[in-house]
Design a protein around this motif. Structure first.
Motif, PDB file in Angstrom:
ATOM      1  N   LYS A  97      34.826  35.310  39.553  1.00 23.95           N
ATOM      2  CA  LYS A  97      33.493  35.712  39.949  1.00 23.95           C
ATOM      3  C   LYS A  97      33.711  37.103  39.305  1.00 23.95           C
ATOM      4  N   LEU A  98      34.211  37.803  40.220  1.00 27.11           N
ATOM      5  CA  LEU A  98      34.930  39.296  40.330  1.00 27.11           C
ATOM      6  C   LEU A  98      35.808  38.980  38.401  1.00 27.11           C
ATOM      7  N   VAL A  99      36.894  38.059  38.315  1.00 21.26           N
ATOM      8  CA  VAL A  99      37.303  38.432  37.634  1.00 21.26           C
ATOM      9  C   VAL A  99      36.201  38.448  36.238  1.00 21.26           C
ATOM     10  N   THR A 100      35.810  37.003  35.923  1.00 16.07           N
ATOM     11  CA  THR A 100      34.721  36.850  34.792  1.00 16.07           C
ATOM     12  C   THR A 100      33.968  38.078  35.124  1.00 16.07           C
ATOM     13  N   ALA A 101      33.406  39.143  36.093  1.00 15.57           N
ATOM     14  CA  ALA A 101      32.351  40.272  35.255  1.00 15.57           C
ATOM     15  C   ALA A 101      33.061  40.964  35.313  1.00 15.57           C
ATOM     16  N   SER A 102      34.956  41.542  35.090  1.00 18.37           N
ATOM     17  CA  SER A 102      35.024  43.117  35.045  1.00 18.37           C
ATOM     18  C   SER A 102      36.176  42.242  33.829  1.00 18.37           C
ATOM     19  N   LEU A 103      36.546  41.241  33.009  1.00 16.92           N
ATOM     20  CA  LEU A 103      36.433  40.811  32.060  1.00 16.92           C
ATOM     21  C   LEU A 103      35.091  41.179  30.437  1.00 16.92           C
ATOM     22  N   PHE A 104      33.668  40.737  31.008  1.00 19.15           N
ATOM     23  CA  PHE A 104      32.945  41.030  30.577  1.00 19.15           C
ATOM     24  C   PHE A 104      32.441  42.981  30.821  1.00 19.15           C
ATOM     25  N   GLY A 105      32.803  43.500  31.559  1.00 22.76           N
ATOM     26  CA  GLY A 105      32.289  43.745  31.427  1.00 22.76           C
ATOM     27  C   GLY A 105      33.366  45.431  30.841  1.00 22.76           C
ATOM     28  N   PRO A 142      36.068  47.340  42.751  1.00 18.38           N
ATOM     29  CA  PRO A 142      34.604  47.723  44.326  1.00 18.38           C
ATOM     30  C   PRO A 142      32.911  47.958  43.192  1.00 18.38           C
ATOM     31  N   ALA A 143      32.826  47.491  42.332  1.00 18.10           N
ATOM     32  CA  ALA A 143      31.722  47.309  41.940  1.00 18.10           C
ATOM     33  C   ALA A 143      31.045  45.666  41.933  1.00 18.10           C
ATOM     34  N   SER A 144      31.981  45.068  41.312  1.00 19.88           N
ATOM     35  CA  SER A 144      32.085  43.099  41.274  1.00 19.88           C
ATOM     36  C   SER A 144      31.497  42.854  42.525  1.00 19.88           C
ATOM     37  N   LEU A 145      32.479  43.526  43.969  1.00 17.01           N
ATOM     38  CA  LEU A 145      32.036  42.996  45.296  1.00 17.01           C
ATOM     39  C   LEU A 145      31.118  43.521  45.472  1.00 17.01           C
ATOM     40  N   MET A 146      30.349  44.799  44.946  1.00 17.63           N
ATOM     41  CA  MET A 146      29.074  45.284  45.508  1.00 17.63           C
ATOM     42  C   MET A 146      27.920  44.534  45.099  1.00 17.63           C
ATOM     43  N   GLY A 147      28.395  43.740  44.295  1.00 17.56           N
ATOM     44  CA  GLY A 147      27.293  42.626  42.984  1.00 17.56           C
ATOM     45  C   GLY A 147      27.416  41.572  43.574  1.00 17.56           C
ATOM     46  N   ILE A 148      28.324  40.939  44.381  1.00 12.34           N
ATOM     47  CA  ILE A 148      28.730  40.093  44.730  1.00 12.34           C
ATOM     48  C   ILE A 148      27.800  39.815  45.569  1.00 12.34           C
ATOM     49  N   THR A 149      27.757  41.064  47.508  1.00 13.21           N
ATOM     50  CA  THR A 149      26.850  41.177  48.000  1.00 13.21           C
ATOM     51  C   THR A 149      25.445  40.866  48.390  1.00 13.21           C
ATOM     52  N   LEU A 150      25.287  41.870  46.518  1.00 10.19           N
ATOM     53  CA  LEU A 150      23.274  41.887  46.184  1.00 10.19           C
ATOM     54  C   LEU A 150      23.583  40.408  45.998  1.00 10.19           C
TER      55      LEU A 150
END
Length: 244
Positions: A97-105, A142-150
């Protein structure tokens, strides 16, 4: 590694099959830049700084706001419930999920850069652009990890509202909409303690061809560790609440 690749391919395919979800998320920052950032088009230096700010806005917006809310909604689907009953660690799925979010970002970042060069002439070299993309890739963690927390602590009904309450103030406080020098003194002081301010500092120093400030690197590392812990706690709390 095999689990990670499987989860990554699955996450990417699911998103690509929902263009109505990810296309607006990817193009929204570049659309905002075309509305507001273009006001600095007559000054190549100002245009470059505006582009850098909106690149950080794009990476944080997609990785935290959109994917955080997306995880909260996906978490309540029957497929996610079933997949979490299977044996194996949760970390390959989270890393995917972190890598996918980063790529789309980063796709969103590329769209901001494309619009910036279409509507203005930012004073940046190819090397600076590469460094800016690298800074955005670092900020995505860190932004992805914050999103995972949410995504794991909020319900699908409250995730978007909470994301708005967190992301929009962070964008303003971080100086992504208004340059830090124009912020009121009190706001500027608060800004020093936000992750978006230090992400912005990395990007702005790249544009200025200046050395990356050590305090910002330390802050980004600290926020990454903090959000890594909160993401882990979010997953553990959600698992315990739903599966015992």
């Amino acid at each position: 590694m095999k689990q990670f690749i499987t989860h990554f391919l699955l996450a990417a395919k699911l998103l690509l099959r929902m263009p109505g979800y990810w296309v607006p998320a990817v193009i929204f920052p570049s659309m905002l830049f075309s509305f507001f950032g273009v006001s600095s088009a007559d000054d190549p230096t100002r245009s470059a700084y505006a582009m850098a700010s909106f690149c950080i806005y794009a990476i944080v917006g997609v990785t935290f706001y959109q994917f955080g809310a997306g995880i909260a909604q996906q978490r309540e689907t029957a497929f996610d419930v079933w997949s979490r009953t299977l044996p194996g660690s949760r970390w390959p799925s989270l890393m995917a999920k972190l890598v996918t979010a980063s790529l789309f970002g980063l796709v969103s970042v590329a769209s901001v850069i494309a619009v910036a060069f279409t509507l203005s002439s930012p004073a940046v070299s190819g090397l600076q652009l590469a460094q800016l993309v690298g800074v955005c890739a670092v900020a995505a963690i860190p932004a992805s990890l914050m999103g995972i927390t949410l995504g794991y602590l909020a319900s699908s009904r409250t995730a978007v509202a909470i994301a708005n309450m967190v992301f929009l103030p962070l964008a303003y406080l971080g100086g992504l909409w208004v340059p830090p020098g124009r912020l009121p003194d009190v706001i500027d002081t608060i800004s020093q303690y936000t992750p978006t301010r230090h992400m912005g500092e990395l990007a702005w120093h790249v544009i200025a061809k200046a050395s990356i400030p050590t305090e910002s690197l330390i802050a980004i590392a600290a926020f990454t560790a903090l959000f890594g812990v909160t993401a882990w706690l979010g997953v553990k709390t959600d698992t315990k609440r739903r599966f015992g």
